[in-house]
Design an enzyme around this catalytic site. Structure first.
Site, PDB file in Angstrom:
ATOM      1  CE  LYS A 189      28.807  31.795  30.491  1.00 21.45           C
ATOM      2  NZ  LYS A 189      27.771  32.766  30.072  1.00 21.45           N
ATOM      3  N   GLY A 190      35.051  33.246  33.146  1.00 23.51           N
ATOM      4  CA  GLY A 190      36.053  34.318  33.177  1.00 23.51           C
ATOM      5  C   GLY A 190      37.463  33.905  32.810  1.00 23.51           C
TER       6      GLY A 190
ATOM      7  CG  ASP B 234      36.368  40.435  44.820  1.00 22.65           C
ATOM      8  OD1 ASP B 234      37.167  41.356  45.040  1.00 22.65           O
ATOM      9  OD2 ASP B 234      35.134  40.587  44.887  1.00 22.65           O
TER      10      ASP B 234
ATOM     11  CE  LYS C 165      38.533  43.537  41.792  1.00 27.90           C
ATOM     12  NZ  LYS C 165      37.057  43.678  41.806  1.00 27.90           N
TER      13      LYS C 165
ATOM     14  CG  PHE D 230      33.533  45.604  38.536  1.00 27.98           C
ATOM     15  CD1 PHE D 230      33.273  44.564  39.412  1.00 27.98           C
ATOM     16  CD2 PHE D 230      33.190  45.447  37.205  1.00 27.98           C
ATOM     17  CE1 PHE D 230      32.668  43.395  38.981  1.00 27.98           C
ATOM     18  CE2 PHE D 230      32.581  44.284  36.759  1.00 27.98           C
ATOM     19  CZ  PHE D 230      32.328  43.259  37.648  1.00 27.98           C
TER      20      PHE D 230
ATOM     21  CG  ASP E 245      30.961  38.842  32.894  1.00 27.26           C
ATOM     22  OD1 ASP E 245      31.625  38.461  33.879  1.00 27.26           O
ATOM     23  OD2 ASP E 245      29.709  38.798  32.865  1.00 27.26           O
TER      24      ASP E 245
HETATM   25  P1  IMP Z   1      35.346  35.597  44.944  1.00 28.03           P
HETATM   26  O1  IMP Z   1      34.630  34.357  45.349  1.00 28.03           O
HETATM   27  O2  IMP Z   1      34.830  36.802  45.696  1.00 28.03           O
HETATM   28  O3  IMP Z   1      36.849  35.487  45.006  1.00 28.03           O
HETATM   29  O4  IMP Z   1      34.864  35.883  43.475  1.00 28.03           O
HETATM   30  C1  IMP Z   1      35.623  35.722  42.357  1.00 28.03           C
HETATM   31  C2  IMP Z   1      34.713  35.898  41.162  1.00 28.03           C
HETATM   32  O5  IMP Z   1      33.999  37.144  41.223  1.00 28.03           O
HETATM   33  C3  IMP Z   1      35.511  35.950  39.879  1.00 28.03           C
HETATM   34  O6  IMP Z   1      35.683  34.672  39.334  1.00 28.03           O
HETATM   35  C4  IMP Z   1      34.669  36.866  39.003  1.00 28.03           C
HETATM   36  O7  IMP Z   1      33.706  36.121  38.309  1.00 28.03           O
HETATM   37  C5  IMP Z   1      33.958  37.789  39.967  1.00 28.03           C
HETATM   38  N1  IMP Z   1      34.633  39.091  40.071  1.00 28.03           N
HETATM   39  C6  IMP Z   1      35.201  39.620  41.172  1.00 28.03           C
HETATM   40  N2  IMP Z   1      35.729  40.827  40.911  1.00 28.03           N
HETATM   41  C7  IMP Z   1      35.497  41.064  39.589  1.00 28.03           C
HETATM   42  C8  IMP Z   1      35.818  42.183  38.719  1.00 28.03           C
HETATM   43  O8  IMP Z   1      36.450  43.194  39.083  1.00 28.03           O
HETATM   44  N3  IMP Z   1      35.404  42.053  37.431  1.00 28.03           N
HETATM   45  C9  IMP Z   1      34.738  40.965  36.958  1.00 28.03           C
HETATM   46  N4  IMP Z   1      34.423  39.913  37.748  1.00 28.03           N
HETATM   47  C10 IMP Z   1      34.791  39.973  39.055  1.00 28.03           C
END
Ligand code: IMP
Length: 219
Positions: A76-77, A137, A165, A186, A193
């Site tokens: 949903k982000g 991330d 990040k 974070f 969210d």
């Molecule tokens: P990845 O698979 O580790 O790249 O995860 C990405 C997902 O993790 C994003 O779509 C977010 O839903 C969640 N996420 C990672 N870091 C944050 C943050 O700092 N705040 C909120 N959601 C995060």
């Protein structure tokens, strides 16, 4: 404060808490006024608006011609971001949405396994696809999603993310457009969210550590 998963990938404990055992608002002690839970405004509303406008212009220029461009919003982000970005793209677009979850039931470690909770509604066969993500991330989610979509025979698959990040990347990803690179903190707001809260903040802010300290084993 970073745990190491069985496969050797470092997993941010808060992200585990965030994507795995999701806290409910009442349990995590969120304030009535969400702004009180922010320790620092990282990117304010005006800065976001200017950057989204610039991204829209770059994306418009990158897809000349009138062929359909499918924006795939990762729920949903990316809801807020895609809403603003689509209006900054001055060409014919179609929106589709996908919802994925990185961690299976009860498992709080990132495994690189992504479950599709909601798949595309329309075909992307022969079309240009632009994945719209809120934040990258570790990169594991998008790494999976990119190859999943590539398997549906699109003409191209590119990625735009509001936030990145880079310090925590595990999977190498060709990210075509990035709004802002941010430090390993974070963040919430502008769609992002914590326990389903804070998505409606108009800025991107750092969540106060005391709100999730207990979730990551801090006093
Ligand atoms: P990845 O698979 O580790 O790249 O995860 C990405 C997902 O993790 C994003 O779509 C977010 O839903 C969640 N996420 C990672 N870091 C944050 C943050 O700092 N705040 C909120 N959601 C995060």
């Amino acid at each position: 404060s970073t745990r190491r998963a069985a496969h050797g990938a470092t997993v941010h404990p808060l992200q585990s808490a965030h994507r795995g055992v999701r806290a409910k608002g009442g349990e995590m002690g969120a304030s009535k006024n969400p702004h009180d839970d922010i320790s620092e405004v990282l990117i304010d509303e005006a800065k976001i608006a200017a950057r989204v406008k610039a991204l829209g212009a770059e994306i418009t220029a990158a897809y000349p011609g009138n062929d359909e461009l499918v924006l795939v919003s990762v729920l949903k982000g990316s809801l807020v971001f895609v809403g603003d970005l689509m209006r900054a793209i001055d060409r014919n677009v179609r929106i589709d949405v996908m919802e994925v979850s990185s961690y299976g039931g009860g498992n709080t470690e990132s495994s690189g396994t992504v479950r599709i909770l909601k798949d595309l509604s329309g075909s992307i066969d022969g079309l240009d696809v632009l994945i719209v993500e809120d934040i990258i991330d570790t990169g594991l989610t998008l790494n999976y999603l990119t190859s999943y979509l590539a398997g549906k025979n699109p003409r191209s698959v590119r990625i735009v993310t509001l936030l990145d990040k880079p310090a925590r990347r595990i999977a190498e990803l060709p990210v075509d457009w990035t709004g802002f690179e941010i430090p390993d903190k974070f963040v919430v707001g502008y769609g992002l969210d914590f326990g389903e809260h804070y998505r409606n903040l108009r800025y991107v802010g750092v969540l106060k550590r005391e709100l999730y300290a207990s979730l990551i084993g801090e006093a």
